[in-house]
Design an enzyme around this catalytic site. Sequence first.
Site, PDB file in Angstrom:
ATOM      1  N   ASP A 539      90.674 -21.535 -38.764  1.00 18.47           N
ATOM      2  CA  ASP A 539      90.522 -20.825 -37.490  1.00 18.47           C
ATOM      3  C   ASP A 539      89.658 -19.577 -37.710  1.00 18.47           C
ATOM      4  O   ASP A 539      89.056 -19.414 -38.754  1.00 18.47           O
ATOM      5  CB  ASP A 539      91.900 -20.449 -36.929  1.00 18.47           C
ATOM      6  CG  ASP A 539      92.741 -19.697 -37.960  1.00 18.47           C
ATOM      7  OD1 ASP A 539      92.216 -19.312 -39.021  1.00 18.47           O
ATOM      8  OD2 ASP A 539      93.943 -19.499 -37.692  1.00 18.47           O
ATOM      9  N   ASP A 540      89.611 -18.705 -36.726  1.00 25.77           N
ATOM     10  CA  ASP A 540      88.759 -17.521 -36.847  1.00 25.77           C
ATOM     11  C   ASP A 540      89.502 -16.363 -37.482  1.00 25.77           C
ATOM     12  O   ASP A 540      89.537 -15.257 -36.959  1.00 25.77           O
ATOM     13  CB  ASP A 540      88.212 -17.144 -35.468  1.00 25.77           C
ATOM     14  CG  ASP A 540      87.241 -18.205 -34.983  1.00 25.77           C
ATOM     15  OD1 ASP A 540      86.448 -18.669 -35.822  1.00 25.77           O
ATOM     16  OD2 ASP A 540      87.293 -18.581 -33.810  1.00 25.77           O
TER      17      ASP A 540
END
Length: 673
Positions: A539-540
């Site tokens: 994910d970020d």
Amino acid sequence: MSDFNQEVDMSEMFKVPEQLRAKAHVKSMEEYRAMYKASIEDPETFWGDMAREFHWETPFTKVGPTFNFDRAKGPVHMSWFDGGKTNLAYNCLDRNIEKGLGDRMAIHYECNDMDDQHASFTYTQVLELVCKFANALKAEGVTKGDRVSIYLPMTVELPAAMLACARIGAVHSVVFGGFSADALAGRIVDAQSKVVITADGVMRATKPVQLKSITDKACELAELQGFKVERVVCVGRLKGTPYADQVKHDWVEGRDVWCNDFIGSQPATCGVEWVASEDPLFMLYTSGSTGRPKGVLHTTAGYMLGTFATMKYVFDYQMEDTFFCTADCGWITGHSYITYGPMLNGATQVLFEGVPTHPEVDRFWKICAKYKVTTFYTAPTAIRALMKSGEEPVTRNDLSSLRLLGSVGEPINPEAWKWYHRVVGGGRCAIADTYWQTETGSHLLAPLVGAVDCKPGSACFPFFGVEVAILDDKGVELEGECSGSLVLRRPPPSMMRSLYGDHQRFEEAYFSQFNGYYFTGDGCKRDKDGYYWLTGRMDDVINVSGHRIGTAEVESALVAFPNVAEAAVVGFPHDIKGEGIYCYVTLNEGEEYDDALKPKLKQQVREMIGAFATPDEIHWAPGLPKTRSGKIMRRVLRKIALPDYLTQDLGDTSTLADPSVVDVLKANHPRAA
Ligand code: 6R9
């Protein structure tokens, strides 16, 4: 470049050191497998028997886990040890003292300066300090379920304040001392903590950290958000020392109190608030891929069992050990492997206030030699940084007491693993690479050092009670050798139970990706021998020196700067930090892209989050690569952030609304200058 992120040799194997196996709690793969099987198939006996080593004011009626991970079947929930009542502080302190460990050293406190007044505390002395703190908090009106924010340096008051909260059933929210006033204010307001415990300041190497003045500012910011802090307890860490004039802060009459005055006249004994197994113990904020930090909520009994068991089995804890975890109690590693795990085992440990490079690069090794540390636990980023100084700073210290070396926070590259093993461990110590998260409370994957032959770079196998799976993009479980998303099928005891005050966000953040599973956010490979290899976040979230930072948080700090229109942040491989922070910034129409602005933007991020989140690189981006629907194409940005961006294949960019922005980004690349 190190071999970080490169292909690794998945067949290289380091055998269990035989002298370690001889005494270990678990001595063979067969034994590990049998215990693992029992932990999953018969939790009632496995975890129930272990739990009965503790004091229960009211015995539990069911071990568990009782849970639902499938949103289609109703709300996500989980519980362990239903019906029971206990207390963490009691089990960490009173119970050990009753067993005759009262005079045993609990904490060796090692200060920042070598010649400062280091002190050691027995279990009885820690209990007295905790009781005084607990009585003072009670006198302040803090009761069960109330939140207390703790913003302290690594002094003995930090674990003591945590345990004091646990003793009276209050919920601690520790905020790492490197966070800024903005970040602290946000956490105080979210938790609604009327009491904040801080210190005047602390020296980190030769620089003062202005904890009290940051707390003052945070209280002002909280008040602007409509929340009033009623009491600030201030530990006089530098008061009366030669560094006293290095810290500057206000004093708000009626709100502020010196810790000595706060606890000074309190009795050294304090009754225990017996709490239910599932009553909250603490919350700890962590970064996610979107929005503001999440208040991860942990409860009592399951967390107690998880931290106790991993301390005992992963670190193969033995009575004669001295444990040294270099983490700060402001992170989960400090919660689980300083405050709780070691104390639940009656261990002796070192609590270190300073930094690895002060006064010299051998400080960790000096401490290991001084206290005859047997078990040392640190992060790959520290190992990589210390590797740069060569072997002599290590070998000039007597490290013969060491037998086990742990690693946590990010994937450890095989090069660092082998250096750790050969140079620090003298080739004779076991290495435990421990993979876990704030959310899981204790280790998920780790080798049991007396049983498992290790592969450098692999966190090896699941711990007891941890049922992992690797899923493909469609959410289908993969078998054998494979690569995909790492998930949990069921909650290990120390799993978080919710996000503070926002159960819906909890479900969406962790249970919406794959129906019926908890998603860790990490990618993972399983090799032909069944070893697990973490491949990084999917994910970020970026992992800078073992600190989790959400790209969205850095972006919102940047766009809060007046001239900034838009920002996109990605990680890039960094030799020492694992990942660095790379920011693409678009200024408002008509603004000049002046490099003199860059330091100001970095300062903005430091002020809004903390120094550990300072961007490494700012890349002016008059335009960002976006799809026609307006979504930023991060995979393109990640490639342009690489040193060899010119030869990178950017993949399919045909869906970009304006493909020419890519050429502009390449043309004004900061690495080209
Ligand atoms: C304990 C802690 C969690 C994230 C996690 C993962 C990364 C931690 C790791 C590791 C590979 C290891 N991570 N340990 N990756 N190998 N041994 O660090 O908690 O701060 O919440 O970070 O860190 O990406 O998801 P937290």
